[in-house]
Design an enzyme around this catalytic site. Sequence first.
Site, PDB file in Angstrom:
ATOM      1  CG  ASP A   1      -0.861  10.522   1.429  1.00  0.00           C
ATOM      2  OD1 ASP A   1      -1.754  10.706   0.569  1.00  0.00           O
ATOM      3  OD2 ASP A   1      -0.654  11.307   2.377  1.00  0.00           O
TER       4      ASP A   1
ATOM      5  CB  ALA B   1      -7.782   6.498  -1.906  1.00  0.00           C
TER       6      ALA B   1
ATOM      7  CB  THR C   1     -20.510  10.853  -3.938  1.00  0.00           C
ATOM      8  OG1 THR C   1     -21.712  10.983  -3.188  1.00  0.00           O
ATOM      9  CG2 THR C   1     -19.837  12.228  -3.968  1.00  0.00           C
ATOM     10  CG  ASP C   2     -25.885  10.509  -4.229  1.00  0.00           C
ATOM     11  OD1 ASP C   2     -25.014  10.817  -3.396  1.00  0.00           O
ATOM     12  OD2 ASP C   2     -26.940   9.894  -3.915  1.00  0.00           O
ATOM     13  CD  GLU C   3     -23.061  13.245   0.138  1.00  0.00           C
ATOM     14  OE1 GLU C   3     -22.629  14.302   0.598  1.00  0.00           O
ATOM     15  OE2 GLU C   3     -23.271  12.237   0.827  1.00  0.00           O
TER      16      GLU C   3
ATOM     17  CE1 TYR D   1     -16.826  12.472   0.219  1.00  0.00           C
ATOM     18  CE2 TYR D   1     -19.197  12.830   0.034  1.00  0.00           C
ATOM     19  CZ  TYR D   1     -18.076  12.063  -0.218  1.00  0.00           C
ATOM     20  OH  TYR D   1     -18.200  10.882  -0.914  1.00  0.00           O
TER      21      TYR D   1
ATOM     22  CB  ALA E   1     -16.957  21.512  -2.392  1.00  0.00           C
TER      23      ALA E   1
ATOM     24  CE  LYS F   1     -15.576  11.366  -4.253  1.00  0.00           C
ATOM     25  NZ  LYS F   1     -14.518  10.305  -4.286  1.00  0.00           N
TER      26      LYS F   1
ATOM     27  CG  ASN G   1     -26.386   7.781   1.227  1.00  0.00           C
ATOM     28  OD1 ASN G   1     -26.529   8.680   0.407  1.00  0.00           O
ATOM     29  ND2 ASN G   1     -26.131   8.014   2.503  1.00  0.00           N
TER      30      ASN G   1
ATOM     31  CG  LEU H   1     -28.211   6.663   9.590  1.00  0.00           C
ATOM     32  CD1 LEU H   1     -28.466   7.735  10.644  1.00  0.00           C
ATOM     33  CD2 LEU H   1     -29.285   6.780   8.501  1.00  0.00           C
TER      34      LEU H   1
ATOM     35  CE1 TYR I   1     -23.225  13.446  16.416  1.00  0.00           C
ATOM     36  CE2 TYR I   1     -21.598  11.743  16.815  1.00  0.00           C
ATOM     37  CZ  TYR I   1     -22.485  12.371  15.978  1.00  0.00           C
ATOM     38  OH  TYR I   1     -22.624  11.931  14.693  1.00  0.00           O
TER      39      TYR I   1
HETATM   40  P1  NAD Z   1     -14.004   4.954   3.455  1.00  0.00           P
HETATM   41  O1  NAD Z   1     -13.812   6.219   4.226  1.00  0.00           O
HETATM   42  O2  NAD Z   1     -14.618   3.768   4.126  1.00  0.00           O
HETATM   43  O3  NAD Z   1     -12.596   4.468   2.857  1.00  0.00           O
HETATM   44  C1  NAD Z   1     -11.679   5.347   2.289  1.00  0.00           C
HETATM   45  C2  NAD Z   1     -10.336   4.638   2.171  1.00  0.00           C
HETATM   46  O4  NAD Z   1      -9.411   5.540   1.564  1.00  0.00           O
HETATM   47  C3  NAD Z   1      -9.744   4.219   3.510  1.00  0.00           C
HETATM   48  O5  NAD Z   1      -9.275   2.878   3.445  1.00  0.00           O
HETATM   49  C4  NAD Z   1      -8.588   5.190   3.715  1.00  0.00           C
HETATM   50  O6  NAD Z   1      -7.518   4.651   4.469  1.00  0.00           O
HETATM   51  C5  NAD Z   1      -8.190   5.495   2.286  1.00  0.00           C
HETATM   52  N1  NAD Z   1      -7.515   6.785   2.154  1.00  0.00           N
HETATM   53  C6  NAD Z   1      -7.921   7.990   2.647  1.00  0.00           C
HETATM   54  N2  NAD Z   1      -7.027   8.950   2.351  1.00  0.00           N
HETATM   55  C7  NAD Z   1      -6.034   8.349   1.637  1.00  0.00           C
HETATM   56  C8  NAD Z   1      -4.833   8.815   1.034  1.00  0.00           C
HETATM   57  N3  NAD Z   1      -4.465  10.098   1.134  1.00  0.00           N
HETATM   58  N4  NAD Z   1      -4.077   7.941   0.358  1.00  0.00           N
HETATM   59  C9  NAD Z   1      -4.439   6.626   0.257  1.00  0.00           C
HETATM   60  N5  NAD Z   1      -5.543   6.126   0.838  1.00  0.00           N
HETATM   61  C10 NAD Z   1      -6.351   6.974   1.512  1.00  0.00           C
HETATM   62  O7  NAD Z   1     -14.840   5.376   2.158  1.00  0.00           O
HETATM   63  P2  NAD Z   1     -15.958   4.592   1.359  1.00  0.00           P
HETATM   64  O8  NAD Z   1     -17.264   4.847   1.975  1.00  0.00           O
HETATM   65  O9  NAD Z   1     -15.507   3.203   1.137  1.00  0.00           O
HETATM   66  O10 NAD Z   1     -15.907   5.400  -0.019  1.00  0.00           O
HETATM   67  C11 NAD Z   1     -15.009   5.011  -1.047  1.00  0.00           C
HETATM   68  C12 NAD Z   1     -15.190   5.952  -2.220  1.00  0.00           C
HETATM   69  O11 NAD Z   1     -16.531   5.894  -2.700  1.00  0.00           O
HETATM   70  C13 NAD Z   1     -14.924   7.425  -1.893  1.00  0.00           C
HETATM   71  O12 NAD Z   1     -14.279   7.999  -2.986  1.00  0.00           O
HETATM   72  C14 NAD Z   1     -16.322   8.009  -1.710  1.00  0.00           C
HETATM   73  O13 NAD Z   1     -16.345   9.382  -2.022  1.00  0.00           O
HETATM   74  C15 NAD Z   1     -17.112   7.191  -2.711  1.00  0.00           C
HETATM   75  N6  NAD Z   1     -18.545   7.001  -2.401  1.00  0.00           N
HETATM   76  C16 NAD Z   1     -18.945   6.540  -1.178  1.00  0.00           C
HETATM   77  C17 NAD Z   1     -20.307   6.305  -0.941  1.00  0.00           C
HETATM   78  C18 NAD Z   1     -20.792   5.767   0.380  1.00  0.00           C
HETATM   79  O14 NAD Z   1     -22.006   5.681   0.601  1.00  0.00           O
HETATM   80  N7  NAD Z   1     -19.931   5.354   1.287  1.00  0.00           N
HETATM   81  C19 NAD Z   1     -21.244   6.575  -1.930  1.00  0.00           C
HETATM   82  C20 NAD Z   1     -20.790   7.063  -3.171  1.00  0.00           C
HETATM   83  C21 NAD Z   1     -19.448   7.252  -3.399  1.00  0.00           C
HETATM   84  O1  TDX Z   2     -25.568  10.292  13.389  1.00  0.00           O
HETATM   85  C1  TDX Z   2     -26.130  10.543  12.303  1.00  0.00           C
HETATM   86  N1  TDX Z   2     -27.411  10.997  12.295  1.00  0.00           N
HETATM   87  C2  TDX Z   2     -28.088  11.309  11.153  1.00  0.00           C
HETATM   88  O2  TDX Z   2     -29.262  11.721  11.200  1.00  0.00           O
HETATM   89  C3  TDX Z   2     -25.460  10.372  11.044  1.00  0.00           C
HETATM   90  C4  TDX Z   2     -24.039   9.876  10.997  1.00  0.00           C
HETATM   91  C5  TDX Z   2     -26.156  10.684   9.905  1.00  0.00           C
HETATM   92  N2  TDX Z   2     -27.422  11.161   9.950  1.00  0.00           N
HETATM   93  C6  TDX Z   2     -28.111  11.485   8.695  1.00  0.00           C
HETATM   94  C7  TDX Z   2     -27.339  12.395   7.754  1.00  0.00           C
HETATM   95  C8  TDX Z   2     -27.757  11.915   6.379  1.00  0.00           C
HETATM   96  O3  TDX Z   2     -28.959  12.564   5.981  1.00  0.00           O
HETATM   97  O4  TDX Z   2     -28.263  10.257   7.987  1.00  0.00           O
HETATM   98  C9  TDX Z   2     -28.051  10.432   6.579  1.00  0.00           C
HETATM   99  C10 TDX Z   2     -26.894   9.532   6.158  1.00  0.00           C
HETATM  100  O5  TDX Z   2     -25.718  10.068   6.754  1.00  0.00           O
HETATM  101  P1  TDX Z   2     -24.263   9.455   6.474  1.00  0.00           P
HETATM  102  O6  TDX Z   2     -24.278   7.995   6.790  1.00  0.00           O
HETATM  103  O7  TDX Z   2     -23.274  10.331   7.173  1.00  0.00           O
HETATM  104  O8  TDX Z   2     -24.163   9.576   4.887  1.00  0.00           O
HETATM  105  P2  TDX Z   2     -24.265  10.844   3.898  1.00  0.00           P
HETATM  106  O9  TDX Z   2     -23.938  12.099   4.577  1.00  0.00           O
HETATM  107  O10 TDX Z   2     -25.612  10.747   3.216  1.00  0.00           O
HETATM  108  O11 TDX Z   2     -23.105  10.484   2.845  1.00  0.00           O
HETATM  109  C11 TDX Z   2     -22.855   9.127   2.439  1.00  0.00           C
HETATM  110  O12 TDX Z   2     -23.365   8.879   1.144  1.00  0.00           O
HETATM  111  C12 TDX Z   2     -22.712   9.498   0.050  1.00  0.00           C
HETATM  112  C13 TDX Z   2     -21.355   8.813   2.477  1.00  0.00           C
HETATM  113  O13 TDX Z   2     -20.846   9.101   3.751  1.00  0.00           O
HETATM  114  C14 TDX Z   2     -20.608   9.577   1.414  1.00  0.00           C
HETATM  115  O14 TDX Z   2     -19.249   9.178   1.397  1.00  0.00           O
HETATM  116  C15 TDX Z   2     -21.224   9.253   0.067  1.00  0.00           C
HETATM  117  O15 TDX Z   2     -20.599  10.015  -0.940  1.00  0.00           O
END
Ligand code: NAD
Ligand code: TDX
Length: 373
Positions: free
Chosen positions: A73, A96, A144-146, A179, A181, A183, A208, A219, A370
Amino acid sequence: MGSVCSNYLNNFSMKNILITGGAGFIGSHVVRLFVNKYPEYRIINLDALTYAGNLANLKDIEDKTNYTFVKADICDFDKMCSLMQEYDIDGVIHLAAESHVDRSIKDPFTFARTNVMGTLSLLQAARQHWNGNWEGKRFYHISTDEVYGALELDKPEGSAPYGSEFFLETTKYNPHSPYSASKAGSDHFVRAYHDTYGMPTLVTNCSNNYGPYQFPEKLIPLFINNIRHGKPLPVYGKGENVRDWLYVVDHARAIDVIFHQGKTGDTYNIGGFNEWKNIDIVKVVIKTVDRLLGNPEGTSEKLITYVTDRAGHDLRYAIDSTKLKNELGWEPSLQFEEGIEKTVRWYLDNQEWMDNITSGVYEKYYEDMYKNR
Ligand code: NAD
Ligand code: TDX
């Protein structure tokens, strides 16, 4: 490519690289790329294996001699310190995190703990290990862009882009969800370690991601799986929110380029210039899944179910990644049509991977989330 960057690359001889979150979605693609591309590096994948971590994502590389997995962790500071020493870590690529916005709305504390405190623990452990000797060291934080907040939807009709503004590296932070906030907090700590102690850090803010191995709470994989099972597709609000989508392997490629050639202390935006309204994405996914399953076109459109909007739902994200293109020459390699086709095919071809996830705890979480909608 600028001369500063190529010089840095030539001087870069690090060997032991710690990748955190490597059992998650994006992390597994980064680990795979580094293990295969850099046999001379030792890649240590550190992951707590939370609900989102899955070692099945890495089956194809788990026996490689330059790969080691450590279950830990990032919030465990003593453990981070001992691992830094044990593996004599030169570079950190930190992915992580708790990553799902809907979960952050239900449980913000877990997000503050992992994303803020966990990042701080890792920074401090790296700082103590490197002890002011920054030569050949890098701490690369994936964000992230968020964190930039939400953009206006001032051109909602017609085709993308749906607004006149884009997120730049200079855009002021304005996060809205727990989330984003958390990041943002972690990004500030990383920059503070650069400015205060001189640590060679990098931060990237990506849009995304989509592609194979994404946990089916997000999504695209959620909807592919629901279509397969004839289950409702819960579209939040009117489905008009806009996201900028990037194929995950292109994100991993960008991370490779920035890790090796990025200017320390800098921030780079990573995005696809690929904006989509959620409802349009959903229709593309439906069309692709129906076609690949041999269903008549439009069969699964009836599954679209408009549900209560996400609290604080950001209207539009749009990344401007011109700096990365101009300075380091990175561009997305896949067009969206090609990426989504590959993605849908992968989930349909890997149903066992999906079923192993959805048959357990996650199904219960999904029902709870849900049940009031
Ligand atoms: P994910 O949720 O799929 O994976 C996160 C991983 O981190 C998991 O393997 C989990 O086990 C591990 N983890 C969580 N808490 C931990 C801890 N305390 N110690 C060690 N490991 C831990 O996430 P993802 O979508 O692959 O995102 C990876 C990174 O990229 C994140 O930092 C996220 O903010 C960033 N990011 C994601 C997206 C996206 O669209 N998914 C976009 C931009 C940035
Ligand atoms: O069931 C759903 N219905 C729906 O309308 C889900 C899960 C999402 N949505 C909408 C919310 C968002 O506008 O779809 C869009 C995408 O949703 P997510 O897949 O949850 O992504 P988002 O919230 O945009 O964030 C993702 O991109 C930025 C990642 O989860 C983040 O980790 C990353 O930083």
